[in-house]
Write a protein that holds these residues in place. Sequence first.
Motif, PDB file in Angstrom:
ATOM      1  N   LEU A  89       0.773  -1.119  -0.160  1.00  0.00           N
ATOM      2  CA  LEU A  89      -0.184  -0.088  -0.025  1.00  0.00           C
ATOM      3  C   LEU A  89       0.689   1.197   0.271  1.00  0.00           C
ATOM      4  CD1 LEU A  89      -3.027  -0.909   2.467  1.00  0.00           C
ATOM      5  CD2 LEU A  89      -3.230  -0.368   0.082  1.00  0.00           C
ATOM      6  N   SER A  90       2.265   1.381   0.642  1.00  0.00           N
ATOM      7  CA  SER A  90       2.874   2.338   0.695  1.00  0.00           C
ATOM      8  C   SER A  90       3.175   2.752  -0.695  1.00  0.00           C
ATOM      9  CB  SER A  90       3.952   2.299   1.725  1.00  0.00           C
ATOM     10  OG  SER A  90       3.584   2.025   3.022  1.00  0.00           O
ATOM     11  N   TRP A  91       3.800   1.532  -1.373  1.00  0.00           N
ATOM     12  CA  TRP A  91       3.878   1.740  -2.850  1.00  0.00           C
ATOM     13  C   TRP A  91       3.047   2.263  -3.650  1.00  0.00           C
ATOM     14  CZ3 TRP A  91       1.637  -0.961  -6.783  1.00  0.00           C
ATOM     15  CH2 TRP A  91       2.054  -0.726  -8.035  1.00  0.00           C
ATOM     16  N   LEU A  92       1.706   1.782  -3.238  1.00  0.00           N
ATOM     17  CA  LEU A  92       0.696   2.301  -4.238  1.00  0.00           C
ATOM     18  C   LEU A  92       0.425   3.530  -3.840  1.00  0.00           C
ATOM     19  CD1 LEU A  92      -1.697   1.619  -6.043  1.00  0.00           C
ATOM     20  CD2 LEU A  92      -3.240   0.980  -3.970  1.00  0.00           C
ATOM     21  N   TYR A  93       0.274   4.284  -2.787  1.00  0.00           N
ATOM     22  CA  TYR A  93       0.057   5.433  -2.283  1.00  0.00           C
ATOM     23  C   TYR A  93       1.099   6.636  -2.993  1.00  0.00           C
ATOM     24  CZ  TYR A  93      -3.873   5.122   1.001  1.00  0.00           C
ATOM     25  OH  TYR A  93      -5.136   4.956   1.573  1.00  0.00           O
ATOM     26  N   VAL A  94       2.463   6.113  -2.954  1.00  0.00           N
ATOM     27  CA  VAL A  94       3.675   7.058  -3.801  1.00  0.00           C
ATOM     28  C   VAL A  94       3.376   6.806  -4.968  1.00  0.00           C
ATOM     29  CG1 VAL A  94       5.771   6.959  -4.075  1.00  0.00           C
ATOM     30  CG2 VAL A  94       4.944   6.688  -1.691  1.00  0.00           C
ATOM     31  N   HIS A  95       2.880   5.974  -5.571  1.00  0.00           N
ATOM     32  CA  HIS A  95       2.722   5.636  -7.201  1.00  0.00           C
ATOM     33  C   HIS A  95       1.576   6.961  -7.608  1.00  0.00           C
ATOM     34  CE1 HIS A  95       1.612   4.270 -11.419  1.00  0.00           C
ATOM     35  NE2 HIS A  95       2.946   3.378 -11.061  1.00  0.00           N
ATOM     36  N   PHE A 108       2.906  10.524  -7.155  1.00  0.00           N
ATOM     37  CA  PHE A 108       3.791  11.053  -8.328  1.00  0.00           C
ATOM     38  C   PHE A 108       2.800  10.924  -9.455  1.00  0.00           C
ATOM     39  CE2 PHE A 108       7.559  10.026  -5.535  1.00  0.00           C
ATOM     40  CZ  PHE A 108       8.159  10.953  -5.595  1.00  0.00           C
ATOM     41  N   ASP A 109       2.083  10.007  -9.821  1.00  0.00           N
ATOM     42  CA  ASP A 109       1.283  10.031 -11.049  1.00  0.00           C
ATOM     43  C   ASP A 109       0.370  11.059 -11.220  1.00  0.00           C
ATOM     44  OD1 ASP A 109       0.365   8.915 -13.501  1.00  0.00           O
ATOM     45  OD2 ASP A 109      -0.713   7.448 -12.630  1.00  0.00           O
ATOM     46  N   ASN A 110      -0.104  11.526 -10.069  1.00  0.00           N
ATOM     47  CA  ASN A 110      -1.051  12.908 -10.063  1.00  0.00           C
ATOM     48  C   ASN A 110      -0.391  14.008  -9.702  1.00  0.00           C
ATOM     49  OD1 ASN A 110      -3.795  11.617 -10.539  1.00  0.00           O
ATOM     50  ND2 ASN A 110      -3.017  10.111  -9.162  1.00  0.00           N
ATOM     51  N   LYS A 111       0.894  14.205  -9.615  1.00  0.00           N
ATOM     52  CA  LYS A 111       1.817  15.326  -9.531  1.00  0.00           C
ATOM     53  C   LYS A 111       1.212  16.038  -8.092  1.00  0.00           C
ATOM     54  CE  LYS A 111       2.708  16.024 -14.315  1.00  0.00           C
ATOM     55  NZ  LYS A 111       2.230  14.639 -14.719  1.00  0.00           N
ATOM     56  N   LYS A 112       1.284  15.432  -7.080  1.00  0.00           N
ATOM     57  CA  LYS A 112       0.772  16.073  -5.999  1.00  0.00           C
ATOM     58  C   LYS A 112       1.822  16.259  -4.822  1.00  0.00           C
ATOM     59  CE  LYS A 112      -3.974  13.836  -5.966  1.00  0.00           C
ATOM     60  NZ  LYS A 112      -4.606  15.312  -6.059  1.00  0.00           N
ATOM     61  N   LEU A 113       3.187  16.181  -5.408  1.00  0.00           N
ATOM     62  CA  LEU A 113       4.216  16.500  -4.315  1.00  0.00           C
ATOM     63  C   LEU A 113       4.013  17.917  -3.418  1.00  0.00           C
ATOM     64  CD1 LEU A 113       7.672  15.385  -5.703  1.00  0.00           C
ATOM     65  CD2 LEU A 113       6.025  14.159  -4.255  1.00  0.00           C
TER      66      LEU A 113
END
Length: 500
Positions: free
Chosen positions: A217-223, A226-231
């Motif tokens: 899940l940690s990988w999924l949230y980070v994905h 980043f994918d949605n440009k929410k940094l």
Amino acid sequence: MPGAKPLSAVLLSALLLFAIPCRGKDKEPEWIEVHSPHFSVVSDAGDRRARDVALRFEQMYFVFGTLFSKQTVNFPVPLQIIAFRNTGELRNFVPLWKGKPIQLAGLYQGGQDRNFILLDLSVEDPYQVVFHEYGHLLLNGNYPPTQLWFDEGFAQYFSTIQVMAKENKVQIGLAPQGAFEMLRSNSFFHTVDLFNVKHDSKAYNESGDHRSMFYGLSWLYVHYLFDNKKLDQVAAYFNLTQNQHVPVAEAVQQAFGMDGPRFDKAIQEYFNSTKMYAYTYDLPAMETMTFTSQKLRPLDAQAILADAHLHSPDYTQKAVTEFEQILSDDPQNAAAHRGLGYAYLRQNQYDKAGPHFMRAAQLDSQDPRVHYYSAYLMNREALAAGSEANWPGMLAQLKEAIHLDPHFADAYDLLAYVQVEQGQTDAGLESSKTAMRLSPRNLQFQTNFGQYLMVAGKMDDAEGVFQRLKDSDDPLVSVAANKNLELIAQYKSGTAHIVT
């Protein structure tokens, strides 16, 4: 006669001696060192393969900078890469389980003075296992403190990046092995629960589905982020939780504009949709980078390998023996003097460490860490003896270390201490800020900075620092922060004063 061989067997043995060429001892491997703009690779697999390793790390260095929009990527602690030509050589360095080496294709070993990544170049892909830790290293030197889910999620995300050498492209966003199957077959954690996982939580420490789900899940949230440009939203969230101590649920709402249940739904929809992609990006041409290589003298290569042993709990004493043997064969080996000095320093044997650091400085005055540890040793010896430190000597050694390595965070931190002790508080605060900028996750640097603010009489600023540190997962940092907060409260009430 008992045990005598028949004449035919003796004659056959004699014929075999003539028929089969005598094989001498296997040729010792030749070690080379390749330097790229940001890395040093030592290998016995040949120049070309060592350059390939250096290029791979340069490419991943570039990808990290691109992901976080950073032109300069810091390494607070130097990284030494050792690339072995076969599995047997790596086995001499991997951790032991019940006295036997475990099976690994790659290995990360951390240290205060130096980090090591060790690779087995005889396997198909030695990189993924070490790129997880490499991701942690890059975060530690370039991104403020976060929470466990983001650190581990990014390390997983980073470890699966694939470099397509022929096309000079990189593929980002691939799933860790088994992640999709595991996520499909288990219930997701709630966002707030995932974000509240700490180092002492069951979900992180207990083996089995819970731990696997935490990583997946940690990988999924980070994905997703980043994918949605929410940094930018991520940065706002961590500012709220890490600096302002806003509860997770409230911070999620403020930073991401949705509450926990809506975030849960967004993640589940993202996972179930066709929007989860791995993206391919072009890499810049790196062939024009300056790569230099040189053959290492056998004893110099042995010193580097002994240093790797020194940074593994299973091989520390072996490293000391190896350094001593190198110095027996070559008393002028600077790297062995430095390594043995550091080994004794870690054991608080200052009388043994001092001469080795002094000799290393004489033999290799271009090594910044020799100068730093010479200054550090001066301070430790003075503290142990209850005497005044050699402040001018420490200052000279630290300035030389910084001159040789302007990104040496530990040197700036110790310089700040010397400056404050010498009454140069403003200069000490600036040096302390530089140390924190170069190593933004070093909580000891932040603790020191707060104490220097107290010395400068800037109690409100110091209080802000310790408020951020008081709930740290590191018990030593937390205890120090709370004690300093008590002192600040006493100072403000007039019941205590700060000694400068």
